[in-house]
Design an enzyme around this catalytic site. Sequence first.
Site, short mmCIF file in Angstrom:
data_model
loop_
_atom_site.label_atom_id
_atom_site.label_comp_id
_atom_site.label_asym_id
_atom_site.label_seq_id
_atom_site.Cartn_x
_atom_site.Cartn_y
_atom_site.Cartn_z
N GLU A 119 0.72 -1.17 0.04
CA GLU A 119 0.07 0.02 -0.06
C GLU A 119 0.87 1.25 0.04
OE1 GLU A 119 -3.00 -0.07 3.06
OE2 GLU A 119 -4.44 -1.59 1.91
N GLU A 272 -6.23 -8.23 -0.36
CA GLU A 272 -6.71 -8.52 0.97
C GLU A 272 -8.08 -8.16 0.83
OE1 GLU A 272 -4.79 -5.70 3.41
OE2 GLU A 272 -2.77 -6.17 2.77
#
Length: 571
Positions: A119, A272
């Site tokens: 991220e 995720e």
Amino acid sequence: MMVDAGLQYVRIGEFAWSSYEPGRGRFTWEWLDRVVDILADAGLEIILGTPTATPPTWLAIERPEILGVGPDGRRRAYGSRRHTCPAPPYREESARIVELLVERYGSHQAITAWQVDNEPGNHDSARCWCDRCQEAFIAWLASRFDTIGELNEAWGTAFWSQTYPSFGAVRLPIPTMTAHNPALLLAHRRFASQRAVAALTEQYDIIRHGSPGRDITTNVYLGDLDVDAHALAALGGISSFDNYPHGKSGPMDTAFTLDLATGAAGRAWVMEQQPGPINWTPTNPPVPPNQVRVWAWQAALHGIERLLFFRWRAARHGQEQYHSGLLRHDGTPDRGFDEVHQLATELAGFSIRPDKSVALLYSYEDAWALEIDPHRAGLRHADLVLAAYTAARRLGFEVDVVAPNGRLSGYDLVVAPALHLVTAERIASIDSALRAGTTVVLGPRSLMKDAEDAWWPHPTPAHLTERLGSRVVESLSQTMDVTVGATPAGPWTDVLSEGGEVLARYGGGTYLDGAPAAVRNGPLVYFGASSEAAWLDLLAHLTGAAPHPAHLEVFSEQIIDHAALQVSDRR
Ligand code: GAL
Ligand code: ZN
């Protein structure tokens, strides 16, 4: 247990640096070797993460220059994650550890993919205010403008007497008495995003060289704006992202994210997926039975190639203890585990590529520019885009969310709810779509500023007013009860001049009554309103479609039957 649940892929190692290099040059790979072998023996495929989102504490102490600096001039503290600076010191350390990882595991058969970093840009981490980044920013500006005079001209720095005497005088946006020039803020965002992508590219190159034939991707949280996710997806040809529906405004927002991911590079993975209640939203609500299954189905129906759950087992330690996993803290199966088990059977062999006739244009540059100067506190670019997206979905269209500079002529309808900045590429792709007979609908604030965020010096939408036969005469932050037909017009309204074919007019009993709200000329349409309901009316009118009574994207149990039905239909 993973095999029993029907899982195929396991991502590991994305934050594990201090566990395999507890001190410089001192390695304890054995535990990771063992994990890799256990997973491989079980027939699972591994996605190995590079650990650069979390440098170990010893490294931060040894080389504090790897730490980022905030706008207040203070070094970011270690103790959490993403506290690094993108300049060479940290790049060197990143390259060093990634080379070692690749050397050790790059040819292991079970490692079929890599995740680079984790991220990037999350926690507002892409922008750094250290001296190295300050220097690099100046060099970057000097590569874009031949002279400081050109920069001054493009940014309009004469306003408030802020003309720069030299490139060296340009400072990263540190706190000032009041607002900065938006051109500086936009430049800083572009620079920071490009720099983040450049740093990650070095890792991709190392992996490509040392672990050939593997997929490489970087997971993003597609609500973050710091790093251009289109540019990231282009690095490895796969867009992967972290899907937390509780972090979104609702199921349509999640759907939008899924379409943004698939539209970015063609291939998309959910790296995720929320497995149950999480820990980082304001309330972290319960997740009712079958909800995890619904979320996974939603992703599958949007054409997601792989879906991994975060996390396998809830963590007993650290910052995310209230984040559920497929297993509880004690290692026993949680509800998510059972649902995944069921999903594995349901989804076996399932793959779909929804047929998309509508494109929605989305760009990070527009998002930056509009968030830097929104004309209205709290107005988010994402909400404007979502209003148009939701309307199209409610009319039953599958929507491809794509960057505005690609080929658009294959679609029946192109919706550009906030195509803000004018560039030659954008004009060319709209032009070719219009020539091909594709209907192009521009929303408010479209083609209104140049690439440096200066207001266009001619009537807008730039380059298209003649074709439209109309122009924007007022761009308003709307606080009056203005409607389009009977429908509230929304927070932004552009008012058009008479001309072309007026499709809708403003009403509601204000001075705007009767002014054009939507104008068409051939395949080109400009729409001045911004609410979801107004978009729904307009798109229904243009396409003849009617709102779908039982839309797929709802939070209810029935959706499962609906989804199952949809699946057998498609098959
Ligand atoms: C993601 C992140 C994970 C974990 C997760 C919690 O943003 O990549 O490491 O923090 O959120 O939901
Ligand atoms: Zn820096």
